[in-house]
Every structure is written in structure tokens, then in C-alpha cells.
Design a protein around this motif. Structure first.
Motif, short mmCIF file in Angstrom:
data_model
loop_
_atom_site.label_atom_id
_atom_site.label_comp_id
_atom_site.label_asym_id
_atom_site.label_seq_id
_atom_site.Cartn_x
_atom_site.Cartn_y
_atom_site.Cartn_z
N TYR A 1 33.21 46.17 0.00
CA TYR A 1 32.31 45.32 -0.77
C TYR A 1 33.07 44.46 -1.78
O TYR A 1 32.74 43.30 -2.01
N SER B 1 24.41 52.25 -3.91
CA SER B 1 24.50 50.96 -3.25
C SER B 1 25.09 49.94 -4.20
O SER B 1 24.60 49.77 -5.32
N ALA C 1 25.22 46.68 -3.65
CA ALA C 1 24.44 45.45 -3.68
C ALA C 1 23.15 45.63 -4.47
O ALA C 1 22.75 44.73 -5.21
N TYR C 2 22.49 46.75 -4.32
CA TYR C 2 21.21 46.95 -5.00
C TYR C 2 21.41 47.59 -6.35
O TYR C 2 20.46 47.73 -7.11
N VAL D 1 21.28 55.31 -3.17
CA VAL D 1 20.88 54.97 -1.81
C VAL D 1 19.63 55.72 -1.37
O VAL D 1 18.77 55.17 -0.70
N LEU E 1 17.49 46.09 6.11
CA LEU E 1 18.32 46.70 5.08
C LEU E 1 19.71 47.02 5.62
O LEU E 1 20.73 46.66 5.03
N LEU E 2 19.74 47.67 6.79
CA LEU E 2 21.02 48.08 7.35
C LEU E 2 21.83 46.86 7.77
O LEU E 2 23.05 46.83 7.61
N GLU F 1 21.84 43.88 6.46
CA GLU F 1 22.45 43.30 5.25
C GLU F 1 23.61 44.17 4.77
O GLU F 1 24.68 43.68 4.43
N ALA F 2 23.37 45.47 4.78
CA ALA F 2 24.37 46.40 4.25
C ALA F 2 25.66 46.32 5.06
O ALA F 2 26.76 46.33 4.51
N ASP G 1 28.27 47.29 2.37
CA ASP G 1 27.69 48.18 1.35
C ASP G 1 27.77 49.60 1.88
O ASP G 1 26.84 50.14 2.47
N VAL H 1 25.17 52.71 1.88
CA VAL H 1 23.91 52.43 2.56
C VAL H 1 24.09 52.61 4.06
O VAL H 1 23.25 53.22 4.74
N VAL H 2 25.22 52.09 4.57
CA VAL H 2 25.49 52.23 6.00
C VAL H 2 25.61 53.70 6.38
O VAL H 2 24.99 54.18 7.33
#
Lengths: 324, 283, 327
Positions: free
Chosen positions: A33, A80, A82-83, A87, A275-276, A278-279, A284, A287-288
Motif C-alpha cells: 500500500y 485496512s 485505505a479505510y 477489517v 470491496l475486494l 478495490e483492496a 490493502d 482486507v485481501v
């Protein structure tokens, strides 16, 4: 009981194994990331380094894994980037939406596949069977993406169904009944897409399982006792064909989480799919890993459920399990 | 094509035993409770012996341990204790690797030939297969030998290219026998080898077995629940019941004066009809 | 004695996918009286299983009844509608299948499997059906009917399974039971037990039976009459004692000689070659003129090749289809 216990233990080991492997692979994959951040001239290298330290990406792998397991135990499943949030809750909300979609679709697909498969097997080689075989074969060759896009285009043209999202604007102000209706209308398109993509395979499996049993001597014997054909099909044949179908059901439950990713992305359903996606694009990491772990849990859970069902459905397995 | 030298062993005056089983025990774990294991004795101290070039029939109900004994003798199961003297060696005491050298000399023929024959292979390939596995002869010699074997059991060379499902039940059993003979075994274990066949076919295969025994000096362990066929083919009969040999003796004696209850039961249950054997040929 | 079941000139053929036709039954006629046991003796390929299947019209799709009549209690079985057939099967004529190990549903309790038969034929409510099932099972398993009723097939022995099949067959009180090799896979003692059971049932219920087998030993002492089947034809029919003890047709004679007798005393006959029937079993895909046994017959004559032998009565009940006997 010991049989179930052993199965359970087996499942736990499997989960640990998968988590270690995903952890290993996702850290071995090039880039993370913060590499993207580093390219951004507006962010100072020191900031990136301190962020890395904050998320402990600079610690050795076993330490990171141990911390992650600890956080899974607390329901957080890592963090996460990004968020900027744990998670666990993030995945949970999305998984709920996905499950709503896929469970409905799976149940519907099975409810359609069983009678169609029985009908097909009962008229083996005759017109209904041939027509069904042709239809399922045709459906099988249509790629899911084309199917979803086609449905989307039809929805846009006709305007009968909303083309994205899960709820309308102003959902919060609706009465409970209307809320339900609103969700149902939004669900229709993705559910139809999922059912159509799953149905052909299921029908074919049901047909094959039944066709194999229909030749069995005990069915001929039962026919010799004058047991009516309908009863033969529904009580004798279906029961005897249950084992492979139960295993298939377990498998289809196992793919609930991952099965709808494509349709969700295309129809912008707020499930795990977008979501996945993007992750993965943003690397990220947690999340993955969380997503992979979640689908593993479902796979293991589905198989476990299938084992339970088999135990209930087949007395021979029961005897074997008891003898262990 | 076969060496008949084995017959020479019989030339002496002493009795030559090919197989001598002593106090054989085979237990299977059948325990349900945790910790304390219960065992099921499939063989409970079995002793028997077979003279070279003779037939011992093993008669008994299913579940009496006949097949377990066959598997142990064929080195396919390890006995729990006891010894199996075959051709001067205790095969039960041999290592897995040493057993591999003995196994070709002991061949099994099963009840249902269709399930023991690979349906994808031709008759010729089926018979040649053991030779390939044991790396005997070159390709040409192998197929020549397989052809001879087929002819030996009464399958014409014309049908050598056919697959098992093109043969009748009797022919399939002939094929199984040909395959068993490929490695020149000394002992043939016939596990209910005639039971699935029609009467007229049973007679044909029985004749084939007798004829092979006379010409090749083969030794048979003939496992059956058909007392009549046992009495016809065997020199000695052993009656098995619950993992034990309850009676063993010359075929005539056993038939005339059965001593054990199990023997009498089996004899009484053997279907019979009167008088037909003495029919003259033709009217 | 009016016959219960009459089979007249029955022809059944199988058509394979390649178009080859196999004449499994070629003009079979016989009848069965009330509470009579008819033994049908035939080897594989004689059409004996086809016989059982065509009497109940349970032939596979490739099998076609090409001619003849089957009359059961005056009703024409071959022209009955499917619904009528379902009513007939299991209720008036029932079938005991060949392999008890595969003729029962593996995942249904014995009780349910017997109940299903009653359910198909009798207008009984649940409790009455249960009760009837218990009675039927109790008559076959006096000692432990309840345990058997609760069991699944794999928990039973071969003999017990065979008794369950019998229970299914007699549950609705049929007048004819067809048994196709009912004891082929059983031990000799169990075999005797089942045969004794058949005898008892005939006496107690006045059943008629068609007992189909390849083993002549089973028929002695059980069957009243014996019909010898060869290439889909009855070559000899007669009282069991006379057919088994003094067979007349060359095929029957040869077949019975193949069986090694148990009571041979002389050492000489032991390990001696058994008399066999030379030649191969008949090829049913070509419908030949003449006697089907002619190619293998040790006593064949010129006429055997060209003409079909008709049934010649030797005595009132004993008929033989052979030219050796002047008609």
C-alpha cells in the motif's frame, strides 16, 4: 460424535494452514500500500516510514502473523489502510449484503434445479430431457459477464428494475414493509444473473445423479412391487441420489462468498466484490487476507454442513462413523 | 511350452507338501470402545497342508474365514501369528520384499471374473500383463506365450483380440485362469471360482482344472460352499467354521461319515436330486 | 384345475442400439395352477430373467414383447394399461428379486420399505399400515421382528435380506409370486432355509410360485412341475420327479449329467472328467429354423435342422419337444 469432533478439528487445522499461506503469499507479492504513497511527491518519505512503522509492516513476518492472529481473535482481523478502520466490521457489513444475494440465489437455483433435473432424468432421452439438455448447454456457454451485462442493458431499456445499488435514495424514511420491497426490487437483477449462471450445472448434476440411480436394481425391484412412478422418483430415486447432491450443496454453500464477485461489481451491489476488487488494486493487505479467510471459512463450513447432512441422510455412513 | 519337471518331485516315496499352514491366526480390530480394543478372530488357529499336485477343498459358510485364509496364503494379508510353509519357506515370516518373489508362485482366481479382469484390455493383453510386470521375456515371446496360454485354456487364437465383455461368463473364467497360469505358479487358489457359473459351464471349467492339474502338476486350494463340487475335485476336504478347521480328511471319508456338526449341516444343505449321474449316454 | 396364469406362445426380443435383434423368448407356453410351484430351469441366455420381467411387463426399453398372450386370472396382462399394471404388480403378482443385497433401498429402513408396498396398494391409514407391516414382518421373523423393522439393509445378513424381500412380496397377499434366482447368492444352509420358507408359505397362504433358477438341485423336493428352458423355448415340461430323475430331452439329460452327484462312492468317478455339453450356448440374434439344441445335440437327426419340434406328450403331464419321440 467422535466423527464430528474429528471433522471439526480437521477444519480448524485447515483454516490455520490457509491463513498462514495467504499471509505468506500476500507479503511475498511485490509492492504494498505504501509503495504508491512513496511515489506521491506531496507525502514526505518520513511520513511513509512512520506509517509503515505504525502498521508494523517493518517487523518480521512471524511477529506480524502473531499480531494478526491476535487481532482476529478480537474480531478485528487486522487494519485496512485505505479505510483506516479495522477489517472485521468492514468485511462483516459487506459479507452480509453478499450473503443476502447469494443465499437467495442459491436457494432459488436449487429449488428450480431439483424438479427440472428430476423431470429430465425421468424422461431420459426423450423430448423434455433433450430440450432441457440443449437449454442448459446453451446457458453454460454464455459467459457470466455477458449475461450480467445483457440483463443490465435490458433493465436500462425497460426501466423495470434499478440498475445498481441495494437501496433507493430515501430508504431510511420508508416503512419496514416498503424497505423490504425496495431491497427485493434491487436484488432481482443480480439474483437472476446468479441463478441463470448456476442453474445449468445444478440441473445437469441432479439429472446425472438420478439417471445413475434409475437403473439400480432396487428401483426395478420397487417397480416390481407396483410402487407408482411418481413415488419411485421422489422418494426412492431422489433419496438414493442424495449423496452426490449433498456434496454439491456443500460446495455451492462454500462458494457463496466468492461466487458473486463478478455480478456484484458489474451491478454495483455493495457486497464483498467491489470491496475486494478495490483492496486488491490498492494492495490493502489485510482486507485481501480477510476476504480470502472468509471464503475459506465458508468453504470449510459448507463441507462440514454437507458432512452433517450426509450423516443424516445415509445410514451406511452413520454406521461407519459409529464404528470409528 | 511348460516344464513338467515339477512332477519329478513326486517320484520319491516320501510325501511332498507344497503348503503347510500351522496354527494360523488372523485378528481384525473391531473394537468400539476407546482404549480397550476388541478383536475379531477371522482365523483362530488354522492348520492344514496340501500335498504337491493334489487338491484341498476348503468348505464352509461365508464368514467362516475361508477367504481370509486364502488372502493370507497368497501373501496379500499378514497373519497375526502362525506360519505358512510354502515350498520350504515360511512366507508369513518373510519381509514384504521377499514375499514379492514368492507371490508369482501362488495365484488367485476369484468368483466374479468380470470384476477382476480389466475391461479395457484384450484377452491377449490380460494374459501378457503379469509377464510385463515381472519383466519376463521380450515383447514377441510374451505375446507368443500369452497366445499359447489362451489356447491351453480353450480360447481360440481368433478371440485373442476381444475384450472381456465380449466373452461369456465361462470364457471369462478361462481367461482368468490363463492369466493366473502366466507366471507358472505352483499353487492356484480358487476362491469360489465356479460358484457364479451355470451348471454346464461349471462342468467345463472343472474339467479344465482337472486336466491342468494332471498335465502341469498344479496344486489347488479350492474354496467353495458347494460340497458336491468339492467332493468331485478334491483329494482332501477341510471344513471351516468360525475361523477353525473343524474337520479334515479324505474326500470319500468325509462324505461317508461326517463327524462334526458343521459338516453334517453343510452336507444336509447341499441340493441334490436323484439318479441322474447314472444315466447312460443317449437312450 | 383352471390355470391361474397362462402364457401362450410368448415372443420377446431385445433390440440393441446397433439394430441387432436378440430373440430372448421364442414361443414359450405354459400355465400355472393355483398353489402350484413351477420350477423354471435354465442357464444364462435361456431367457429365464426375461420371462420374469415380461410376466410383469417390466422389460427394459430395449425389450419388446413381439407376440403371444399372458392371461392372469382371465385378464390379458399384455393389454393392461400402465395404471392397471401398477395395481397388478406387488398386489396380485409379486416378484422376489435376484440379489437381496441390491434389491433393497440402501437408505431406507426395512419397515418403510415394506410399508411402501402396502401404501401403493391398500387404502390403509398410517396406524393400520404400520400394524400390517408388523404382522407381515413378525410372520417372517418370529424372534426379532421389531429389530429387523428398524434396521437398514446393510445391517442384515443375506438370509435376513432375502426374508425382507419375501415380506415385501407377500405383504398384499398376492396369488402368484415370481422368484428369479432367489437363493443364488446365499450360503447352502441359508439357501435351504429360504426354500423351506417357500414351502411353508405355499402351504399357509396357498401361493402359486414360479421359481426360476439354473440350479436343478433347488427344484428337487420343492417344485411340483419343472419347465426346462433352452434358447427361449420350453424343451421339456413335466412333474418335478420325472423330469429331474428321468429326463427325456437330450438337453435336460446333458444338463443334469453336468452336476457332480454328492453320493458317489467309487474313487474312480471322483476327479474324473465330467460329461459336458459340447459347443457354445445358442446365438439368439439369428432366429434359426429347427431345434435350437440341434448344433450341440449328441442325438441329432436330419429333421432337427429343418423343422421346429412340437411338444410331444409322453404322459399326461410330461411333454418333450424333440423329434426323437414319435408324436
Amino acid at each position: 460424535m467422535r466423527y464430528l469432533l474429528r471433522r471439526m478439528l480437521h477444519a480448524v487445522f485447515l483454516l490455520f494452514g490457509v491463513s498462514i499461506l495467504t499471509f505468506l503469499f500476500s507479503t511475498l507479492a511485490p509492492g504494498n500500500y505504501f509503495d504508491e504513497m512513496r511515489l506521491n511527491p506531496q507525502i514526505a518519505p518520513e511520513t511513509v516510514a512512520s506509517l509503515r512503522a505504525q502498521y508494523q509492516l517493518d517487523r518480521p513476518l512471524p511477529v506480524r502473523y502473531a499480531r494478526w492472529v491476535n487481532s482476529v481473535a478480537h474480531g478485528q482481523m487486522g487494519f485496512s489502510f485505505a479505510y483506516n478502520s479495522p477489517v472485521g466490521p468492514l468485511l462483516w457489513v459487506r459479507a452480509r449484503n453478499t450473503l443476502l444475494l447469494t443465499l437467495t440465489a442459491t436457494l432459488l437455483a436449487w429449488a428450480l434445479a431439483l424438479p427440472l433435473g428430476i423431470w429430465s432424468a425421468a424422461s431420459l432421452g426423450r423430448l423434455p430431457d433433450r430440450a432441457l439438455s440443449w437449454t442448459t448447454a446453451t446457458l453454460l456457454v454464455i459467459p457470466d459477464l455477458v449475461l450480467a451485462l445483457g440483463l443490465l442493458i435490458m433493465a436500462v431499456r425497460s426501466g423495470w428494475f434499478p440498475t445498481g445499488g441495494m437501496v433507493s435514495v430515501g430508504f431510511e424514511s420508508l416503512s419496514p414493509l416498503n424497505k423490504l420491497r425496495d431491497i427485493a426490487i434491487h436484488m432481482t437483477l443480480p439474483v437472476v444473473a446468479l441463478v441463470i449462471s448456476a442453474l445449468p450445472m445444478l440441473v445437469r448434476h441432479v439429472r446425472a445423479a438420478l439417471a445413475e440411480v434409475l437403473d439400480a436394481p432396487f428401483l426395478r425391484a420397487a417397480a416390481g412391487h407396483g410402487i407408482p412412478r411418481r413415488r419411485l422418483l421422489h422418494r426412492y430415486a431422489l433419496r438414493a441420489a442424495a449423496n452426490p447432491l449433498i456434496s454439491l450443496l456443500g460446495f455451492s454453500l462454500g462458494t457463496l462468498v466468492s461466487g458473486s464477485l463478478l455480478v456484484e461489481v458489474v451491478m454495483s451491489w455493495p457486497g464483498l466484490g467491489p470491496l475486494l476488487l478495490e483492496a486488491i488494486l490498492a494492495r490493502d493487505l489485510y482486507v485481501v487476507i480477510g476476504g480470502v479467510l472468509l471464503s475459506t471459512i465458508f468453504l470449510v463450513g459448507g463441507n462440514f454442513l454437507a458432512d452433517l447432512l450426509l450423516l443424516w441422510a445415509d445410514p451406511r455412513i452413520r454406521t461407519e462413523a459409529g464404528a470409528e | 511350452m511348460f516344464q513338467v519337471s515339477r512332477l519329478a518331485i513326486l517320484g520319491g516315496d516320501g510325501v511332498q507338501l507344497l503348503l503347510n499352514v500351522e496354527n494360523l491366526v488372523k485378528r481384525y480390530a473391531a473394537g468400539k470402545s476407546f482404549g480397550s480394543r476388541e478383536f475379531l478372530a477371522a482365523l483362530d488357529g488354522v492348520s492344514l497342508s496340501i500335498q504337491i499336485a493334489t487338491t484341498l477343498a476348503l468348505v464352509g459358510e461365508s464368514g467362516s474365514g475361508k477367504s481370509t485364509l486364502a488372502l493370507c496364503v497368497a501373501c496379500l494379508e499378514r497373519p497375526t501369528s502362525g506360519s505358512i510353509w510354502f515350498d520350504g519357506r515360511d512366507v508369513a515370516a518373510l519381509s514384504e520384499k521377499q514375499q514379492r518373489a514368492v507371490r508369482p508362485q501362488i495365484q488367485l482366481v476369484f468368483q466374479d471374473p468380470s470384476s477382476s479382469l480389466n475391461s479395457r484390455l484384450t484377452a491377449l493383453e490380460i494374459v501378457a500383463e503379469p509377464l510385463i510386470i515381472q519383466r519376463r521375456f521380450d515383447k514377441q515371446a510374451r505375446s507368443k506365450r500369452a497366445c499359447a496360454l489362451l489356447e491351453r485354456v480353450g480360447i481360440s487364437a481368433k478371440k485373442a483380440g476381444s475384450r472381456p465383455d465380449e466373452f461369456s461368463g465361462g470364457q471369462r473364467q478361462r481367461l482368468a485362469i490363463a492369466r493366473a497360469l502366466a507366471l507358472e505358479p505352483k499353487l492356484l487358489i480358487l476362491d469360489e471360482a465356479l460358484s457364479a457359473l451355470d451348471c454346464s459351464v461349471q462342468a467345463q471349467i472343472a474339467n479344465l482344472l482337472l486336466e491342468l492339474q494332471f498335465s502341469l502338476g498344479l496344486t489347488y486350494l479350492f474354496i467353495t460352499h458347494d460340497f458336491a463340487m468339492a467332493a468331485h475335485l478334491a483329494d482332501e476336504i477341510a471344513v471351516m467354521d468360525h475361523g477353525r478347521i473343524v474337520e479334515l480328511g479324505a474326500a470319500e471319508k468325509l462324505l461317508r461319515s461326517p463327524e462334526h456338526e458343521a459338516t453334517r449341516c453343510l452336507l444336509a444343505a447341499t441340493p441334490r436330486f436323484r439318479g441322474t449321474a447314472n444315466l447312460p449316454e443317449g437312450l | 384345475m383352471t390355470p391361474l396364469l397362462q402364457v401362450q406362445d410368448l415372443h420377446v426380443a431385445y433390440r440393441s442400439r446397433t439394430g441387432e435383434v436378440c430373440h430372448a423368448l421364442a414361443g414359450l407356453s405354459f400355465d400355472l395352477g393355483p398353489s402350484e410351484i413351477l420350477g423354471v430351469l435354465g442357464e444364462s441366455g435361456s431367457g429365464k430373467s426375461t420371462l420374469a420381467a415380461s410376466l410383469l411387463r417390466l422389460l427394459p426399453p430395449s425389450g419388446i414383447i413381439t407376440g403371444g398372450r399372458i392371461l392372469f386370472e382371465g385378464q390379458d396382462v399384455l393389454h393392461a394399461r400402465p395404471r392397471e399394471m401398477e395395481k397388478l404388480r406387488g398386489r396380485r403378482i409379486s416378484l422376489i428379486f435376484q440379489e437381496p443385497s441390491v434389491a433393497l433401498h440402501p437408505a431406507m429402513r426395512v419397515r418403510d420399505q415394506v410399508e411402501e408396498v402396502l401404501r401403493a396398494h391398500e387404502p390403509l391409514d398410517f396406524a393400520a399400515r404400520r400394524n400390517r407391516t408388523r404382522q407381515v414382518l413378525a410372520s417372517l421373523f418370529p424372534a426379532d421382528a421389531d429389530r429387523i423393522a428398524n434396521s437398514y439393509p446393510h445391517q442384515l445378513s443375506g438370509g435376513q435380506r432375502q426374508r425382507v424381500l419375501v415380506a415385501q412380496a407377500i405383504a398384499c397377499g398376492p396369488s402368484v409370486v415370481l422368484a428369479d434366482e432367489p437363493t443364488a447368492s446365499l450360503d447352502p444352509t441359508t439357501q435351504q432355509e429360504i426354500l423351506t420358507l417357500f414351502r411353508t408359505l405355499r402351504q399357509a397362504l396357498g401361493l402359486s410360485m414360479v421359481l426360476i433358477t439354473h440350479n436343478p438341485g433347488l427344484l428337487a423336493g420343492l417344485a411340483d412341475r419343472v419347465l426346462v428352458l433352452y434358447a427361449g423355448r420350453a424343451v421339456e415340461v413335466g412333474p418335478a420327479e420325472s423330469v429331474l430323475a428321468s429326463p427325456q430331452h437330450p438337453y435336460t439329460r446333458a444338463l443334469l449329467r453336468c452336476v457332480p452327484p454328492l453320493d458317489q462312492k467309487s474313487q474312480a468317478s471322483r476327479k474324473a472328467m465330467l460329461p459336458v455339453i459340447s459347443g457354445e450356448s445358442p446365438n439368439l440374434s439369428v432366429l434359426v429354423r429347427g431345434c435350437p439344441f440341434e448344433p450341440r445335440c449328441p442325438e441329432k437327426m436330419e429333421v432337427c435342422k429343418s423343422c421346429d419340434p412340437a411338444a410331444v406328450p409322453l404322459s399326461e403331464a410330461h411333454t418333450v419337444s424333440c423329434f426323437k419321440f414319435p408324436g
